[in-house]
Enzyme design. Structure first.
Site, PDB file in Angstrom:
ATOM      1  N   ASP A 236       0.798  -1.227   0.000  1.00 27.01           N
ATOM      2  CA  ASP A 236       0.000   0.000   0.000  1.00 27.01           C
ATOM      3  C   ASP A 236       0.833   1.280   0.000  1.00 27.01           C
ATOM      4  OD1 ASP A 236       0.827  -0.587   2.556  1.00 27.01           O
ATOM      5  OD2 ASP A 236      -1.082  -0.142   3.519  1.00 27.01           O
TER       6      ASP A 236
ATOM      7  N   GLU B 179       9.561 -10.654  -1.895  1.00 25.21           N
ATOM      8  CA  GLU B 179      10.576  -9.600  -1.920  1.00 25.21           C
ATOM      9  C   GLU B 179      11.997 -10.143  -1.941  1.00 25.21           C
ATOM     10  OE1 GLU B 179       6.853  -7.785  -0.164  1.00 25.21           O
ATOM     11  OE2 GLU B 179       8.010  -9.629   0.200  1.00 25.21           O
TER      12      GLU B 179
ATOM     13  N   HIS C 179      -0.056   0.394  10.620  1.00 21.48           N
ATOM     14  CA  HIS C 179       0.286  -0.986  10.263  1.00 21.48           C
ATOM     15  C   HIS C 179       1.685  -0.993   9.621  1.00 21.48           C
ATOM     16  CE1 HIS C 179      -1.282   0.755   6.559  1.00 21.48           C
ATOM     17  NE2 HIS C 179      -0.718  -0.225   5.871  1.00 21.48           N
ATOM     18  N   HIS C 180       2.312  -2.126   9.630  1.00 21.36           N
ATOM     19  CA  HIS C 180       3.679  -2.346   9.129  1.00 21.36           C
ATOM     20  C   HIS C 180       4.747  -1.717  10.024  1.00 21.36           C
ATOM     21  CE1 HIS C 180       1.830  -4.155   5.802  1.00 21.36           C
ATOM     22  NE2 HIS C 180       1.981  -3.230   4.868  1.00 21.36           N
TER      23      HIS C 180
ATOM     24  N   GLY D 161      26.907 -16.589  -0.370  1.00 21.20           N
ATOM     25  CA  GLY D 161      26.456 -17.974  -0.318  1.00 21.20           C
ATOM     26  C   GLY D 161      25.057 -18.180   0.232  1.00 21.20           C
TER      27      GLY D 161
ATOM     28  N   ASP E 238      18.753 -29.438  -5.638  1.00 21.65           N
ATOM     29  CA  ASP E 238      17.343 -29.562  -5.271  1.00 21.65           C
ATOM     30  C   ASP E 238      17.029 -28.872  -3.952  1.00 21.65           C
ATOM     31  OD1 ASP E 238      18.846 -31.418  -3.857  1.00 21.65           O
ATOM     32  OD2 ASP E 238      17.561 -33.143  -4.304  1.00 21.65           O
TER      33      ASP E 238
ATOM     34  N   ASN F  29      19.641 -34.807  -5.797  1.00 21.48           N
ATOM     35  CA  ASN F  29      20.367 -35.813  -5.005  1.00 21.48           C
ATOM     36  C   ASN F  29      19.843 -35.887  -3.573  1.00 21.48           C
ATOM     37  OD1 ASN F  29      21.402 -33.389  -4.103  1.00 21.48           O
ATOM     38  ND2 ASN F  29      23.443 -33.721  -4.961  1.00 21.48           N
TER      39      ASN F  29
ATOM     40  N   GLY G 170      18.855 -33.769  -1.233  1.00 17.41           N
ATOM     41  CA  GLY G 170      19.220 -32.973  -0.068  1.00 17.41           C
ATOM     42  C   GLY G 170      20.375 -32.035  -0.297  1.00 17.41           C
TER      43      GLY G 170
ATOM     44  N   GLU H  79      26.332 -29.474   2.402  1.00 18.06           N
ATOM     45  CA  GLU H  79      26.261 -29.568   3.860  1.00 18.06           C
ATOM     46  C   GLU H  79      26.647 -30.968   4.334  1.00 18.06           C
ATOM     47  OE1 GLU H  79      26.054 -26.806   4.947  1.00 18.06           O
ATOM     48  OE2 GLU H  79      24.618 -25.577   3.868  1.00 18.06           O
TER      49      GLU H  79
END
Length: 597
Positions: A59, A82, A147-148, A446, A476, A503, A505, A509
Site C-alpha cells: 500500500d 521480496e 500498520h507495518h 552464499g 534440489d 540428489n 538434499g 552440507e
C-alpha cells in the site's frame, strides 16, 4: 604519500558534490520544466540503462508503481516475494554491466523480506537501488500507530537495518532536496558498486520539482590518482617485473568485474603476454579460450599443475582480489606478499607497502603501456592448457565426474552460466568455458536459493543486451527455497535452461558436516510438474525432462531443439545422494581441518 592520497580523495569527493549538488534554490529560480519526484527518479534510472524494475506491490508504494507502469521505457517485473525480487535485481545488475539493479518494496514488511538479498549484493559488491515506499512525511513526524510498524513509534527502525547493508541512504522528507538526494545515492551506487537505499513517502511521489538537473549526467568516473604517487607505484611495479626475469603471472578476481576493469585487464593480458589465472569469483573475467589463460587457482583445491605454476611464479600481479574462505580454497593460498602486487579499486599493495587512493581503473592502462616492452620474454613462458575431459565410465549412473565435462561440450559462445552455491559451483569451476561466456555465482555470501531469482534478472538483462542462452545449475535443496520464481520467468517470457541436481538434499552440507544426518535431507518433489503448475498452464511455454542415466543425458544434450532454448526448460538430473565434485570434496576436507583447529 598517505597524506597526499587522502587529500586527493577529499578533493575528488568535493568535486563530485559540486558537480551533483547544484543548489535547489538556484534551480527553482530558473525558468524550466517541472517534473514529479517519481518521474525524476525514473529518468535518472533510464539514463543509467535500467529497463526493468523488480518488486512487489504494497500500500505504501502503490502510487509510485503507477509511474513505473506508465513509463514507456521501463517495465515492471512483479515477483513472488521480496527476497526473490532482491535476488533478481542482483542478477540483473551482474549481467547489465554499467547499469544498476532496482527493487521496489513497501515499508517494513516488504523491505525486511528483501534485506537478505540486499545484504548479498552488498557482500559481493553489486550495484542495487532499493526503493521503499513509506508513509507520508507527516506520519514520520507524528508517528501514529500505523500498520507495518513495530508498534512502538520507531519509524526509523527499518532505516537503521538498511544502513548495515547499503553504502548510502536517502530518507526523503522534502521536495526541496529530493533531486539532490536521489543523485547522491545513485552516484554512490555506481561508483562504489554496492547497494543504496531510498525512501519515497506517499506525499512526495507526485510532488513537482525542477527537471533541469537531469541535463547534468551522473559522474561514474573514479577519483584521480595522485600523479607523483602513481608514478612511483608504476616504477616500483616495472622494477619488480624486471627483477622477476619476466616470470610473472596475472591473477584476476571478482573486483575486476565489480569495479569495471574487465576491459583494462584484457588489454593488459593481450599486450603484456603474461599468463593469466583466475580465482573462482573471477572466472570469465578473461576468456577461458585465451592462449594465455591457464585455469582456476584456489589454493590447495587447485589442480596440481595450476597450483605449481601460480605458486612458483616470481611475481604475481593480482587484480581485484577478494580473499574469502571458499574463494581461496579455505585460505590455502601460497602466495607470499613479497612476490605480490595487488591492484584494487581504491588502493595498491606492493609487497608490504600500502598506497591508498591509487585505484586500478586509472592505473592499469598506464601499467599496460609500460609493460608492453616485456611481452617477447613473457611469450617464452609456457601456459599449460588445462582441459577437463569426459571420462569413459562403464556405469550408466550420472556422476559429477561425468556430468560437468559433458556439459562443457554443450555450452556455446556467449552463454551466461549461473551456478548455485555449493555443489554446482564446485562442479563447474573445472570446466573451461567458451568464448564470451559469462559465469555468475555467489561464492562469498552464499545464500542458497539465490540463483533462481538471480536467473530471472540475468535472463531479462541478457535479452536487453542480446546475449546468449542463460543456463542455471541449482541443487534440489537450494531450488526448493525459491522455486516459485519459475512463475515470474514464465510470465516474463524468458527462456532459461534450468538443471536441477536431484540428489535428495543438501550435498555441500553433507560434506561439510553430517553426512547421514536427517537435517540434510529434503522432501522429494516432482520437478517436471512445476512449470505447468507455476504459470505455464497449457504447457506451451515450457518443457520439462528427467534424466537418470548417461544415455538419456547425452540424448538430451545432443538435441537441437533442446539446445535452441526457445522456451523455458527444466531438467531433473537424478544423481547419487553421496556423489560430489572433486573440488567440493577437497574443499570440504580443508574446511573440516580448519574447523577441528
Amino acid at each position: 604519500m598517505s597524506t597526499s592520497g587522502d587529500l586527493q580523495a577529499v578533493i575528488a569527493k568535493l568535486r563530485r558534490e559540486i558537480h551533483s549538488l547544484t543548489s535547489e534554490h538556484d534551480l527553482a529560480a530558473q525558468d524550466g520544466d517541472l517534473i514529479t519526484v517519481s518521474d525524476y527518479l525514473l529518468a535518472r534510472l533510464e539514463q543509467l540503462g535500467v529497463t526493468s524494475i523488480f518488486g512487489l506491490p504494497g500500500d505504501f508504494n502503490l502510487p509510485f508503481l503507477d509511474y513505473i507502469e506508465d513509463n514507456p521505457k521501463i517495465q515492471w517485473v512483479g515477483n513472488c516475494n521480496e527476497l526473490n525480487a532482491a535476488y533478481a535485481a542482483d542478477g540483473y545488475a551482474r549481467i547489465k554491466e554499467h547499469s544498476v539493479g532496482v527493487i521496489v518494496t513497501t515499508f517494513g514488511v516488504g523491505e525486511l523480506s528483501a534485506i537478505n538479498g540486499i545484504a548479498g549484493a552488498f557482500s559481493e559488491m553489486v550495484p542495487v537501488l532499493h526503493i521503499v515506499g513509506v508513509p507520508s512525511t507527516a506520519d514520520f513526524r507524528t508517528r501514529p500507530l500505523l500498520h507495518h510498524t513495530l508498534g512502538d513509534g520507531r519509524f526509523n527502525a527499518y532505516e537503521k537495518a538498511a544502513e548495515q547493508v547499503t553504502v548510502a541512504q536517502a530518507f526523503l522528507m522534502s521536495k526541496v532536496n529530493a533531486a539532490a538526494e536521489i543523485d547522491r545515492v545513485l552516484t554512490q551506487c555506481i561508483t562504489l558498486a554496492r547497494p543504496v537505499y531510498l525512501t519515497l513517502p506517499t506525499d512526495l511521489v507526485g510532488a513537482k520539482i525542477p527537471a533541469k538537473r537531469l541535463k547534468v549526467p551522473l559522474l561514474r568516473t573514479p577519483p584521480p590518482n595522485d600523479p607523483a604517487v602513481e608514478a612511483f607505484v608504476l616504477d616500483e611495479i616495472v622494477s619488480l617485473v624486471k627483477e622477476a626475469g619476466q616470470d610473472v603471472i596475472i591473477l584476476v578476481d571478482a573486483c575486476a568485474i565489480r569495479h569495471d576493469v574487465r576491459e583494462e585487464v584484457n588489454d593488459l593480458v593481450n599486450k603484456a603476454h603474461f599468463p593469466v589465472y583466475a580465482a573462482p569469483m573471477g572466472k570469465t573475467v578473461v576468456s577461458e579460450q585465451h592462449e594465455y589463460y591457464g585455469g582456476i587457482y584456489m589454493g590447495s583445491v587447485s589442480h596440481p599443475a595450476i597450483k605449481d605454476k601460480v605458486e612458483s611464479a616470481k611475481l604475481i600481479l593480482s587484480v581485484g582480489a577478494l580473499k574469502s574462505d571458499f574463494n581461496t580454497g579455505m585460505f590455502t593460498y601460497r602466495v607470499p606478499p613479497i612476490h605480490t602486487v595487488e591492484l584494487h579499486s581504491d588502493h595498491t599493495l606492493i609487497r608490504h607497502a600500502h598506497f591508498p587512493g591509487i585505484g586500478m581503473k586509472v592505473l592499469l592502462p598506464k601499467l599496460t603501456a609500460r609493460l608492453k616492452e616485456y611481452r617477447e620474454g613473457a611469450k617464452c613462458s609456457p601456459v599449460p592448457r588445462y582441459k577437463l575431459d569426459v571420462p569413459q565410465e562403464t556405469d550408466q549412473r550420472i556422476s559429477h565426474s561425468y556430468f560437468w565435462p559433458r556439459l562443457g561440450q554443450f555450452f556455446k559462445d556467449g552463454d551466461i552460466i549461473i551456478s548455485e552455491t555449493g555443489t554446482s559451483t564446485y562442479g563447474i569451476l573445472d570446466v573451461v568455458l567458451p568464448e564470451k561466456a559469462i559465469f555468475v555465482s555467489q561464492i562469498l555470501y552464499g545464500s542458497i536459493g539465490w540463483t533462481v531469482g538471480s536467473t530471472l534478472g540475468a535472463a531479462i538483462a541478457a535479452t536487453d543486451r542480446k546475449l546468449g542462452r542463460v543456463i542455471l545449475f541449482v541443487g534440489d535443496g537450494s531450488f526448493q527455497l525459491t522455486a516459485q520464481e519459475l512463475s515470474t520467468m514464465v510470465h516474463s517470457k524468458v527462456t532459461p535452461i534450468i538443471f536441477v541436481i536431484n540428489n535428495e538434499g543438501y550435498n555441500i552440507e553433507r560434506y561439510l558436516h553430517g553426512m547421514n544426518r536427517k537435517y540434510n535431507d529434503i522432501a522429494l518433489w516432482k520437478y517436471t510438474n512445476l512449470l505447468t503448475t507455476l504459470g505455464d498452464l497449457d504447457g506451451t511455454a515450457s518443457r520439462s525432462y528427467q534424466v537418470r542415466d548417461k544415455s538419456s543425458l547425452d540424448k538430451l544434450l545432443d538435441s537441437p531443439d533442446f539446445a535452441a532454448a526457445n522456451k523455458i526448460q527444466l531438467v531433473d538430473v537424478v544423481m547419487d545422494k553421496y556423489d560430489t565434485p572433486r573440488a567440493l570434496k577437497a574443499g570440504s576436507e580443508l574446511y573440516a581441518e580448519r574447523a577441528a583447529k
